[in-house]
Design an enzyme around this catalytic site. Structure first.
Site, PDB file in Angstrom:
ATOM      1  N   MET A 255      -6.687-106.270  10.604  1.00 51.26           N
ATOM      2  CA  MET A 255      -6.764-104.819  10.379  1.00 51.26           C
ATOM      3  C   MET A 255      -7.776-104.502   9.280  1.00 51.26           C
ATOM      4  SD  MET A 255      -2.990-103.386  11.108  1.00 51.26           S
ATOM      5  CE  MET A 255      -2.265-103.796   9.536  1.00 51.26           C
TER       6      MET A 255
ATOM      7  N   LEU B  23     -10.885-106.880   4.251  1.00 54.58           N
ATOM      8  CA  LEU B  23     -10.834-108.341   4.275  1.00 54.58           C
ATOM      9  C   LEU B  23     -10.686-108.964   2.891  1.00 54.58           C
ATOM     10  CD1 LEU B  23     -13.651-108.934   6.927  1.00 54.58           C
ATOM     11  CD2 LEU B  23     -11.169-108.815   7.310  1.00 54.58           C
TER      12      LEU B  23
ATOM     13  N   GLY C 154      -7.531-114.430   2.424  1.00 56.71           N
ATOM     14  CA  GLY C 154      -6.568-114.838   3.457  1.00 56.71           C
ATOM     15  C   GLY C 154      -7.213-114.767   4.831  1.00 56.71           C
ATOM     16  N   HIS C 155      -7.858-113.641   5.112  1.00 58.82           N
ATOM     17  CA  HIS C 155      -8.566-113.505   6.392  1.00 58.82           C
ATOM     18  C   HIS C 155      -9.656-114.575   6.513  1.00 58.82           C
ATOM     19  CE1 HIS C 155      -7.354-109.150   5.598  1.00 58.82           C
ATOM     20  NE2 HIS C 155      -6.781-109.393   6.763  1.00 58.82           N
TER      21      HIS C 155
ATOM     22  N   GLN D  70       1.479-100.107  16.000  1.00 63.31           N
ATOM     23  CA  GLN D  70       2.369-100.998  15.245  1.00 63.31           C
ATOM     24  C   GLN D  70       2.851-100.364  13.938  1.00 63.31           C
ATOM     25  OE1 GLN D  70      -0.774-104.090  15.001  1.00 63.31           O
ATOM     26  NE2 GLN D  70      -0.049-104.452  12.918  1.00 63.31           N
TER      27      GLN D  70
ATOM     28  N   VAL E 126      -2.739-117.792   1.858  1.00 58.22           N
ATOM     29  CA  VAL E 126      -3.666-117.888   0.729  1.00 58.22           C
ATOM     30  C   VAL E 126      -3.144-116.973  -0.381  1.00 58.22           C
ATOM     31  CG1 VAL E 126      -6.042-117.506  -0.056  1.00 58.22           C
ATOM     32  CG2 VAL E 126      -5.602-118.384   2.252  1.00 58.22           C
TER      33      VAL E 126
ATOM     34  N   SER F 288      -3.129-109.844   0.106  1.00 54.85           N
ATOM     35  CA  SER F 288      -2.809-108.842   1.112  1.00 54.85           C
ATOM     36  C   SER F 288      -3.703-107.632   0.898  1.00 54.85           C
ATOM     37  CB  SER F 288      -1.342-108.415   0.979  1.00 54.85           C
ATOM     38  OG  SER F 288      -1.112-107.226   1.699  1.00 54.85           O
TER      39      SER F 288
ATOM     40  N   ARG G 163      -2.800-104.768   1.175  1.00 57.69           N
ATOM     41  CA  ARG G 163      -1.986-103.740   0.517  1.00 57.69           C
ATOM     42  C   ARG G 163      -1.880-103.959  -0.997  1.00 57.69           C
ATOM     43  NH1 ARG G 163       1.106-104.047   5.716  1.00 57.69           N
ATOM     44  NH2 ARG G 163       1.098-101.961   6.633  1.00 57.69           N
TER      45      ARG G 163
HETATM   46  P1  AMP Z   1      -3.932-108.175   8.663  1.00 58.22           P
HETATM   47  O1  AMP Z   1      -5.334-107.702   8.553  1.00 58.22           O
HETATM   48  O2  AMP Z   1      -3.118-107.963   7.426  1.00 58.22           O
HETATM   49  O3  AMP Z   1      -3.253-107.695   9.927  1.00 58.22           O
HETATM   50  O4  AMP Z   1      -4.007-109.751   8.795  1.00 58.22           O
HETATM   51  C1  AMP Z   1      -4.785-110.365   9.802  1.00 58.22           C
HETATM   52  C2  AMP Z   1      -4.427-111.821   9.869  1.00 58.22           C
HETATM   53  O5  AMP Z   1      -4.668-112.429   8.601  1.00 58.22           O
HETATM   54  C3  AMP Z   1      -2.936-112.041  10.184  1.00 58.22           C
HETATM   55  O6  AMP Z   1      -2.815-113.146  11.062  1.00 58.22           O
HETATM   56  C4  AMP Z   1      -2.365-112.342   8.836  1.00 58.22           C
HETATM   57  O7  AMP Z   1      -1.201-113.143   8.888  1.00 58.22           O
HETATM   58  C5  AMP Z   1      -3.497-113.089   8.176  1.00 58.22           C
HETATM   59  N1  AMP Z   1      -3.359-113.018   6.725  1.00 58.22           N
HETATM   60  C6  AMP Z   1      -3.183-111.913   5.957  1.00 58.22           C
HETATM   61  N2  AMP Z   1      -3.020-112.241   4.672  1.00 58.22           N
HETATM   62  C7  AMP Z   1      -3.085-113.600   4.606  1.00 58.22           C
HETATM   63  C8  AMP Z   1      -2.992-114.555   3.550  1.00 58.22           C
HETATM   64  N3  AMP Z   1      -2.791-114.190   2.278  1.00 58.22           N
HETATM   65  N4  AMP Z   1      -3.112-115.855   3.872  1.00 58.22           N
HETATM   66  C9  AMP Z   1      -3.312-116.246   5.154  1.00 58.22           C
HETATM   67  N5  AMP Z   1      -3.419-115.403   6.186  1.00 58.22           N
HETATM   68  C10 AMP Z   1      -3.306-114.097   5.928  1.00 58.22           C
END
Ligand code: AMP
Length: 281
Positions: free
Chosen positions: A30, A33, A36-37, A61, A176, A185, A187
């Site tokens: 989403m 970035l 983690g991404h 969602q 991460v 995150s 957020r």
């Molecule tokens: P999001 O943009 O929050 O929907 O996350 C996209 C993808 O990145 C999802 O598969 C998340 O689980 C993964 N993701 C988000 N934060 C982390 C993190 N801190 N470590 C690893 N993967 C992450």
């Protein structure tokens, strides 16, 4: 890196990769970035010829009182980061592109969703599966990359992929974290200074619990996490805190099999989740 916003162009590009027998890795996100991404992108780069990333804040969602409107977005920064990190195709569709019409048929998640985010975010995992069904059909990835931070999402997506014999592998990448343990995150930018200082207690409490699981007493493990959280007065902000078998999200009965401890904390503007998975591969 190619940036693509429409379905037709994406189809043509994917078709040409398929003709050349290129292996495609897909990282759905989403946006906004962070590292983690990027961990997902890095593994995808190692394992595939082509890496496709999507950035789409998926309205289906989010519940009516959730943060769809205020979810952080920064397309220019995300585009630069994706390019620097070796993404080949960045798919940036609009809501109208992904949802041109009301759906004729829907997808309803019914297992692994009666607890945690499935219980507190009604319809959330239906929306996740709906958008992933669309994206998987468009991108036709060999593998798709997900973070363990969203462990219930991983379990639901893995179940869906298995149920419908979708021809792709789901790869799960460890969470991460910031140096102080807070899970990265999008957020996190909404934490106040005070909340940012408190938030590492979430991971610290879960780590401590990992040791206590050996005593096989669910109530005690959970109570001790609440005590640890209270050192930062975070106890009353807990939306849920529970332990289940993983990935079934059934009550803990077999301590030899994988167990998840999952938590959600609601700060003034940011709803954060984290988990520890104990045992198993
Ligand atoms: P999001 O943009 O929050 O929907 O996350 C996209 C993808 O990145 C999802 O598969 C998340 O689980 C993964 N993701 C988000 N934060 C982390 C993190 N801190 N470590 C690893 N993967 C992450």
């Amino acid at each position: 890196m190619k940036t693509i916003r429409d379905i037709e162009t994406l189809r043509v590009v994917i078709e040409s990769y398929k003709k050349e027998r290129q292996i495609i890795g897909f990282v759905p996100t989403m946006g906004y970035l962070h590292e983690g991404h990027m961990a997902l992108v890095n593994v995808a780069n190692e394992e595939n010829d082509i890496v496709v990333m999507s950035i789409f804040v998926n309205p289906t969602q989010f519940g009516p009182n959730e943060d769809f409107e205020s979810y952080p977005r920064d397309e220019a920064r995300d585009t630069a980061l994706a390019e620097q990190n070796g993404v080949d195709i960045l798919f940036l569709p609009s809501v109208e592109t992904m949802y041109p019409e009301n759906l004729t048929a829907t997808i309803h998640a019914q297992k692994r969703v009666s607890v945690l985010d499935g219980a507190t975010r009604e319809g959330h995992f239906d929306g996740v599966l709906i958008v992933l069904a669309k994206l998987f059909h468009l991108v036709q990835p060999d593998s798709a990359y997900f973070g363990q931070k969203d462990a219930q999402q991983v379990a639901v997506v893995q179940g869906f992929v298995a149920d419908y014999f979708l021809p792709l592998t789901i790869r799960v990448i460890p969470t991460v974290r910031e140096q102080d343990g807070l899970a990265k995150s999008s957020r996190n930018v909404y934490l106040t200074e005070q909340e940012r200082e408190e938030a590492p207690v979430i991971h610290a409490a879960l780590r401590k619990a990992r040791e206590e699981v050996k005593e096989r007493d669910t109530a005690r493990v959970l109570a001790n996490i609440r005590v640890a959280m209270d050192q930062k007065k975070t106890h009353e902000k807990i939306v849920y805190l529970d332990m289940y078998q993983y990935p079934s999200f059934e009550p803990v009965e077999d301590w030899e099999k994988p167990i998840i401890i999952a938590i959600c904390v609601q700060y003034s503007k940011a709803r954060l989740i984290d988990n520890e998975i104990i045992g198993g591969a």
